[in-house]
Design a protein around this motif. Sequence first.
Motif, PDB file in Angstrom:
ATOM      1  N   LYS A  25       0.845  -1.185   0.000  1.00  0.00           N
ATOM      2  CA  LYS A  25       0.000   0.000   0.000  1.00  0.00           C
ATOM      3  C   LYS A  25       0.886   1.242   0.000  1.00  0.00           C
ATOM      4  O   LYS A  25       2.074   1.160   0.338  1.00  0.00           O
ATOM      5  CB  LYS A  25      -0.917   0.000   1.220  1.00  0.00           C
ATOM      6  N   MET A  53      -6.035  -3.109   7.575  1.00  0.00           N
ATOM      7  CA  MET A  53      -7.081  -3.424   6.599  1.00  0.00           C
ATOM      8  C   MET A  53      -8.400  -2.752   6.929  1.00  0.00           C
ATOM      9  O   MET A  53      -9.292  -2.668   6.085  1.00  0.00           O
ATOM     10  CB  MET A  53      -7.290  -4.944   6.518  1.00  0.00           C
ATOM     11  N   ALA A  54      -8.553  -2.267   8.160  1.00  0.00           N
ATOM     12  CA  ALA A  54      -9.809  -1.633   8.561  1.00  0.00           C
ATOM     13  C   ALA A  54      -9.948  -0.267   7.887  1.00  0.00           C
ATOM     14  O   ALA A  54      -8.961   0.428   7.662  1.00  0.00           O
ATOM     15  CB  ALA A  54      -9.849  -1.483  10.080  1.00  0.00           C
ATOM     16  N   PRO A  55     -11.180   0.148   7.570  1.00  0.00           N
ATOM     17  CA  PRO A  55     -11.395   1.364   6.773  1.00  0.00           C
ATOM     18  C   PRO A  55     -11.419   2.645   7.603  1.00  0.00           C
ATOM     19  O   PRO A  55     -12.379   3.425   7.548  1.00  0.00           O
ATOM     20  CB  PRO A  55     -12.762   1.107   6.140  1.00  0.00           C
ATOM     21  N   TYR A  56     -10.371   2.892   8.403  1.00  0.00           N
ATOM     22  CA  TYR A  56     -10.354   4.076   9.257  1.00  0.00           C
ATOM     23  C   TYR A  56      -9.082   4.874   9.011  1.00  0.00           C
ATOM     24  O   TYR A  56      -8.017   4.311   8.756  1.00  0.00           O
ATOM     25  CB  TYR A  56     -10.448   3.683  10.738  1.00  0.00           C
ATOM     26  N   LYS A  57      -9.183   6.193   9.119  1.00  0.00           N
ATOM     27  CA  LYS A  57      -8.026   7.058   8.931  1.00  0.00           C
ATOM     28  C   LYS A  57      -7.253   7.243  10.227  1.00  0.00           C
ATOM     29  O   LYS A  57      -6.042   7.439  10.199  1.00  0.00           O
ATOM     30  CB  LYS A  57      -8.475   8.426   8.392  1.00  0.00           C
ATOM     31  N   SER A  81     -12.170  -5.366  15.661  1.00  0.00           N
ATOM     32  CA  SER A  81     -11.033  -5.938  14.927  1.00  0.00           C
ATOM     33  C   SER A  81     -10.185  -6.732  15.915  1.00  0.00           C
ATOM     34  O   SER A  81     -10.181  -6.462  17.112  1.00  0.00           O
ATOM     35  CB  SER A  81     -10.196  -4.831  14.284  1.00  0.00           C
TER      36      SER A  81
END
Length: 285
Positions: A25, A53-57, A81
């Motif tokens: 990435k 992999m979690a969708p957080y900034k 998670s």
Amino acid sequence: MSAIYDAVTNAVLKALESGVVPWRKPWDPCHALPANAVTNRPYRGVNVFLLGMAPYKDYRWLTVKQANELGGTVRKGERSSMAIFWKLWETEPEETDHAVRKVPVLRYYTLFNVEQCDGLDLAEPYQSPPLDDVERCARAQLLVDGMPDPPTITERGHSAWYKPAEDLVQVPKREAFCSLDHYFATLFHELGHATGHERRLNRKGVQGPIQFGSEDYSQEELVAELTSAFCCATVGLNNSLIGDVASYVSGWLRVLRDDPKAVVIAAAQAQKAADLIRGVEYSNS
């Protein structure tokens, strides 16, 4: 313990099967890697990729108990998670020698990202100043130059490899790569192999007789791949465009399907390798 290995491997397999490589990435140098919101300790090993992999900034994570202690709550319906850790378990004394032995046992706990919580008494997340390409590559070069007891590195030819007998790393000249990110990611991969030399971490996949395509070969390639990812993350490089990702993914899928422990073990070995390249020692205390 096997259930934990299965859960970790299934999460990585699901990502790979959907075309997402968790360790490849554009690592953002402006944001820290996943860390605990209370202790500020960074997560290590495979946890970097599981949480990444979690969708957080926001890079900060905590348990439900920690959220409550900070005056906040986890919103209803939010999914947790997983993070894993090793716990030393004391065995019963043997009748013959009466010795108590400590056996490492894999355990896990559930975490929530700060963005999944309300009412937390926390400051805004830390953000470092943005770096341009020159600054990022200068940091990468410093990481290479600062490796203790490094192998010999030569830039020539059309392929990259590590030769244990000569403790020699070869990579093509920099101008042969599509970007300096690609160059350094490849170099970190080969330095990852070099950490397995007998006078460094002495890994079986480097020191023993290795057959191309064997289990030991595939495991060592995964270690080097993850070592490169950790190093790229340290200096904020983009390792997402290296080579033919599709061909690599098929190999990784085979390794992980054959051995559910592979990614956990490889990530732990890669973390040690990246620490060695960085010249740091990590304590669990």
